[in-house]
Design a protein around this motif. Structure first.
Motif, PDB file in Angstrom:
ATOM      1  N   ALA A 146      42.203  44.560  36.675  1.00 26.64           N
ATOM      2  CA  ALA A 146      43.193  43.677  37.295  1.00 26.64           C
ATOM      3  C   ALA A 146      42.540  42.395  37.809  1.00 26.64           C
ATOM      4  O   ALA A 146      43.103  41.306  37.657  1.00 26.64           O
ATOM      5  CB  ALA A 146      43.892  44.414  38.439  1.00 26.64           C
ATOM      6  N   PHE A 147      41.361  42.528  38.396  1.00 22.19           N
ATOM      7  CA  PHE A 147      40.700  41.354  38.962  1.00 22.19           C
ATOM      8  C   PHE A 147      40.348  40.335  37.881  1.00 22.19           C
ATOM      9  O   PHE A 147      40.489  39.126  38.099  1.00 22.19           O
ATOM     10  CB  PHE A 147      39.435  41.755  39.719  1.00 22.19           C
ATOM     11  CG  PHE A 147      38.753  40.598  40.386  1.00 22.19           C
ATOM     12  CD1 PHE A 147      39.288  40.026  41.530  1.00 22.19           C
ATOM     13  CD2 PHE A 147      37.585  40.058  39.868  1.00 22.19           C
ATOM     14  CE1 PHE A 147      38.682  38.949  42.145  1.00 22.19           C
ATOM     15  CE2 PHE A 147      36.961  38.980  40.474  1.00 22.19           C
ATOM     16  CZ  PHE A 147      37.519  38.427  41.620  1.00 22.19           C
ATOM     17  N   ARG A 148      39.921  40.804  36.720  1.00 22.41           N
ATOM     18  CA  ARG A 148      39.625  39.873  35.623  1.00 22.41           C
ATOM     19  C   ARG A 148      40.869  39.094  35.218  1.00 22.41           C
ATOM     20  O   ARG A 148      40.794  37.913  34.883  1.00 22.41           O
ATOM     21  CB  ARG A 148      39.042  40.640  34.428  1.00 22.41           C
ATOM     22  CG  ARG A 148      37.570  41.021  34.603  1.00 22.41           C
ATOM     23  CD  ARG A 148      36.953  41.467  33.287  1.00 22.41           C
ATOM     24  NE  ARG A 148      37.456  42.767  32.895  1.00 22.41           N
ATOM     25  CZ  ARG A 148      36.865  43.918  33.186  1.00 22.41           C
ATOM     26  NH1 ARG A 148      35.745  43.924  33.908  1.00 22.41           N
ATOM     27  NH2 ARG A 148      37.366  45.062  32.790  1.00 22.41           N
ATOM     28  N   ARG A 149      42.013  39.736  35.273  1.00 25.53           N
ATOM     29  CA  ARG A 149      43.256  39.053  34.929  1.00 25.53           C
ATOM     30  C   ARG A 149      43.707  38.105  36.035  1.00 25.53           C
ATOM     31  O   ARG A 149      44.498  37.191  35.784  1.00 25.53           O
ATOM     32  CB  ARG A 149      44.352  40.080  34.635  1.00 25.53           C
ATOM     33  CG  ARG A 149      44.042  40.970  33.449  1.00 25.53           C
ATOM     34  CD  ARG A 149      45.171  41.928  33.147  1.00 25.53           C
ATOM     35  NE  ARG A 149      44.821  42.820  32.040  1.00 25.53           N
ATOM     36  CZ  ARG A 149      45.646  43.721  31.500  1.00 25.53           C
ATOM     37  NH1 ARG A 149      46.892  43.831  31.987  1.00 25.53           N
ATOM     38  NH2 ARG A 149      45.261  44.480  30.506  1.00 25.53           N
ATOM     39  N   MET A 150      43.221  38.333  37.232  1.00 21.94           N
ATOM     40  CA  MET A 150      43.603  37.482  38.363  1.00 21.94           C
ATOM     41  C   MET A 150      42.810  36.185  38.433  1.00 21.94           C
ATOM     42  O   MET A 150      43.219  35.248  39.126  1.00 21.94           O
ATOM     43  CB  MET A 150      43.379  38.228  39.691  1.00 21.94           C
ATOM     44  CG  MET A 150      44.223  39.436  39.917  1.00 21.94           C
ATOM     45  SD  MET A 150      43.729  40.214  41.487  1.00 21.94           S
ATOM     46  CE  MET A 150      44.285  41.887  41.205  1.00 21.94           C
ATOM     47  N   ILE A 151      41.673  36.105  37.745  1.00 18.84           N
ATOM     48  CA  ILE A 151      40.782  34.958  37.909  1.00 18.84           C
ATOM     49  C   ILE A 151      41.473  33.618  37.637  1.00 18.84           C
ATOM     50  O   ILE A 151      41.376  32.692  38.459  1.00 18.84           O
ATOM     51  CB  ILE A 151      39.525  35.119  37.033  1.00 18.84           C
ATOM     52  CG1 ILE A 151      38.660  36.263  37.567  1.00 18.84           C
ATOM     53  CG2 ILE A 151      38.703  33.818  37.019  1.00 18.84           C
ATOM     54  CD1 ILE A 151      37.446  36.585  36.708  1.00 18.84           C
ATOM     55  N   PRO A 152      42.206  33.448  36.520  1.00 13.56           N
ATOM     56  CA  PRO A 152      42.854  32.142  36.292  1.00 13.56           C
ATOM     57  C   PRO A 152      43.852  31.756  37.385  1.00 13.56           C
ATOM     58  O   PRO A 152      43.769  30.629  37.906  1.00 13.56           O
ATOM     59  CB  PRO A 152      43.524  32.323  34.921  1.00 13.56           C
ATOM     60  CG  PRO A 152      42.718  33.387  34.246  1.00 13.56           C
ATOM     61  CD  PRO A 152      42.326  34.332  35.338  1.00 13.56           C
ATOM     62  N   PRO A 153      44.805  32.636  37.773  1.00 10.81           N
ATOM     63  CA  PRO A 153      45.724  32.224  38.836  1.00 10.81           C
ATOM     64  C   PRO A 153      45.051  32.055  40.191  1.00 10.81           C
ATOM     65  O   PRO A 153      45.474  31.211  40.994  1.00 10.81           O
ATOM     66  CB  PRO A 153      46.780  33.348  38.871  1.00 10.81           C
ATOM     67  CG  PRO A 153      46.134  34.506  38.213  1.00 10.81           C
ATOM     68  CD  PRO A 153      45.201  33.941  37.205  1.00 10.81           C
ATOM     69  N   LEU A 154      43.994  32.828  40.471  1.00 15.63           N
ATOM     70  CA  LEU A 154      43.257  32.638  41.722  1.00 15.63           C
ATOM     71  C   LEU A 154      42.582  31.272  41.739  1.00 15.63           C
ATOM     72  O   LEU A 154      42.553  30.588  42.769  1.00 15.63           O
ATOM     73  CB  LEU A 154      42.217  33.743  41.905  1.00 15.63           C
ATOM     74  CG  LEU A 154      42.731  35.120  42.325  1.00 15.63           C
ATOM     75  CD1 LEU A 154      41.595  36.141  42.325  1.00 15.63           C
ATOM     76  CD2 LEU A 154      43.396  35.064  43.695  1.00 15.63           C
ATOM     77  N   GLY A 155      42.032  30.886  40.602  1.00 17.80           N
ATOM     78  CA  GLY A 155      41.419  29.556  40.504  1.00 17.80           C
ATOM     79  C   GLY A 155      42.431  28.459  40.704  1.00 17.80           C
ATOM     80  O   GLY A 155      42.163  27.459  41.377  1.00 17.80           O
ATOM     81  N   ASN A 156      43.609  28.637  40.135  1.00 18.37           N
ATOM     82  CA  ASN A 156      44.666  27.651  40.306  1.00 18.37           C
ATOM     83  C   ASN A 156      45.074  27.540  41.768  1.00 18.37           C
ATOM     84  O   ASN A 156      45.288  26.437  42.283  1.00 18.37           O
ATOM     85  CB  ASN A 156      45.874  28.034  39.454  1.00 18.37           C
ATOM     86  CG  ASN A 156      46.966  27.001  39.489  1.00 18.37           C
ATOM     87  OD1 ASN A 156      46.757  25.848  39.143  1.00 18.37           O
ATOM     88  ND2 ASN A 156      48.156  27.399  39.928  1.00 18.37           N
ATOM     89  N   GLN A 157      45.152  28.681  42.452  1.00 22.73           N
ATOM     90  CA  GLN A 157      45.490  28.654  43.876  1.00 22.73           C
ATOM     91  C   GLN A 157      44.409  27.966  44.686  1.00 22.73           C
ATOM     92  O   GLN A 157      44.692  27.253  45.652  1.00 22.73           O
ATOM     93  CB  GLN A 157      45.703  30.080  44.394  1.00 22.73           C
ATOM     94  CG  GLN A 157      46.077  30.163  45.859  1.00 22.73           C
ATOM     95  CD  GLN A 157      47.319  29.373  46.192  1.00 22.73           C
ATOM     96  OE1 GLN A 157      48.313  29.446  45.458  1.00 22.73           O
ATOM     97  NE2 GLN A 157      47.290  28.617  47.275  1.00 22.73           N
ATOM     98  N   GLY A 158      43.149  28.153  44.294  1.00 24.52           N
ATOM     99  CA  GLY A 158      42.057  27.471  44.981  1.00 24.52           C
ATOM    100  C   GLY A 158      42.170  25.964  44.874  1.00 24.52           C
ATOM    101  O   GLY A 158      41.971  25.238  45.859  1.00 24.52           O
ATOM    102  N   ILE A 159      42.513  25.479  43.692  1.00 26.77           N
ATOM    103  CA  ILE A 159      42.676  24.036  43.485  1.00 26.77           C
ATOM    104  C   ILE A 159      43.847  23.511  44.313  1.00 26.77           C
ATOM    105  O   ILE A 159      43.760  22.441  44.933  1.00 26.77           O
ATOM    106  CB  ILE A 159      42.884  23.746  41.991  1.00 26.77           C
ATOM    107  CG1 ILE A 159      41.578  24.019  41.233  1.00 26.77           C
ATOM    108  CG2 ILE A 159      43.346  22.309  41.765  1.00 26.77           C
ATOM    109  CD1 ILE A 159      41.703  23.944  39.730  1.00 26.77           C
ATOM    110  N   ILE A 160      44.943  24.261  44.339  1.00 23.46           N
ATOM    111  CA  ILE A 160      46.101  23.848  45.139  1.00 23.46           C
ATOM    112  C   ILE A 160      45.733  23.762  46.614  1.00 23.46           C
ATOM    113  O   ILE A 160      46.111  22.809  47.310  1.00 23.46           O
ATOM    114  CB  ILE A 160      47.267  24.836  44.929  1.00 23.46           C
ATOM    115  CG1 ILE A 160      47.814  24.715  43.514  1.00 23.46           C
ATOM    116  CG2 ILE A 160      48.374  24.593  45.966  1.00 23.46           C
ATOM    117  CD1 ILE A 160      48.833  25.771  43.153  1.00 23.46           C
TER     118      ILE A 160
END
Length: 223
Positions: A146-160
Motif C-alpha cells: 500500500a505504501f508504494r502505491r501511496m508515494i505519488p499522491p503523498l508527493g503531490n500533497q507535499g508539493i501542495i
C-alpha cells in the motif's frame, strides 16, 4: 499615451539575498507540518476503514472539516482564535506548522485509506492462511504494498503543502512571501520580487518532484 515597462533583471536578482532567509522557514513549516500530518493521516486513515462505527465517524468528521475549509481560515483560527480559548498566545511558527499538520493530515488520511483498500483482499486471506496474525499480515504484506502505491499522491500533497506556506505571511511568518513583502515595501519592485519568489517556489517543488520520482522508481523496482 503609450506606457512602457521594462523588467528590471538587476532588481530581480538583487532581491535574492533578501529572499533567501525565507527558504528555511518555508521548508521548516512545510516539512515539519507534513511529518506530523503523516502520522495523523496514518491514524485517521486506518480509523476510516475500521469496522467499528464509533472509531470511523470521528475520523470522517475530521477529514470532512479540514478538507472542506480553506487552510488560510485554519491558520487564522489557530493563530488568533485558539489563544482566546487557551488563554495564552501561539507564536506564528507553531501556528503555521499546526495548520499544515492538520490540513495535510486530512488529505493523507484519505491517501492511506485508498492505498490500503487498493490491496486485493486475497493478499490478506493468503497471509492468514500461512499462519500470520492480522497485525502481522498488515505489517508485512498489506502495508508495504500500500505504501508504494501511496508515494505519488503523498508527493503531490507535499508539493501542495509547500505552496500553502505562501499564505502564512498573513500571520507574520518569515517565509518567502513575507520576506518579499518586506523587501518590496522599501524598493517598490513588486513584479521583479514576486517573480523571484515564484521561481524559488518552483525550484523547491521541482527538486522535490525529482526526488519523489526517484523514490517511486525504487519502490517499483522493489516489487
Amino acid at each position: 499615451m503609450e506606457i512602457t515597462f521594462q523588467f528590471d533583471w538587476a532588481a530581480a536578482f538583487g532581491s535574492i539575498p533578501h529572499l533567501l532567509p525565507g527558504v528555511p522557514w518555508t521548508l521548516l513549516i512545510s516539512f515539519g507540518g507534513l511529518a506530523i500530518g503523516f502520522f495523523i493521516g496514518i491514524l485517521f486513515g486506518l480509523l476510516r476503514i475500521s469496522p467499528l462505527r464509533w472509531l470511523r465517524w470521528p475520523a470522517i468528521v475530521y477529514v470532512e472539516v479540514f478538507r472542506g475549509t480553506p487552510i488560510l481560515v485554519q491558520v487564522l483560527f489557530i493563530f488568533y482564535g485558539l489563544p482566546q480559548l487557551l488563554g495564552s498566545p501561539i507564536n506564528a511558527l507553531t501556528a503555521g506548522i499546526a495548520a499544515i499538520a492538520v490540513n495535510s493530515g486530512a488529505y493523507i488520511s484519505e491517501i492511506v485509506r485508498g492505498g490500503v483498500q487498493s490491496i486485493e483482499r486475497g493478499q490478506r486471506e493468503a497471509s492468514l492462511s500461512l499462519g500470520l496474525s492480522r497485525s502481522q499480515a498488515f505489517r508485512y504484506v498489506i502495508w508495504p504494498q500500500a505504501f508504494r502505491r501511496m508515494i505519488p499522491p503523498l508527493g503531490n500533497q507535499g508539493i501542495i503543502s509547500i505552496k500553502d506556506t505562501s499564505l502564512f505571511s498573513v500571520i507574520g511568518v518569515g517565509e518567502l512571501v513575507r520576506q518579499g513583502q518586506i523587501y518590496i515595501a522599501t524598493t517598490f519592485t513588486a513584479l521583479e520580487v514576486y517573480f523571484m519568489v515564484a521561481l524559488m517556489y518552483l525550484v523547491i517543488t521541482w527538486t522535490l518532484s525529482i526526488l519523489l520520482r526517484q523514490l517511486e522508481r525504487r519502490g517499483l523496482a522493489g516489487q
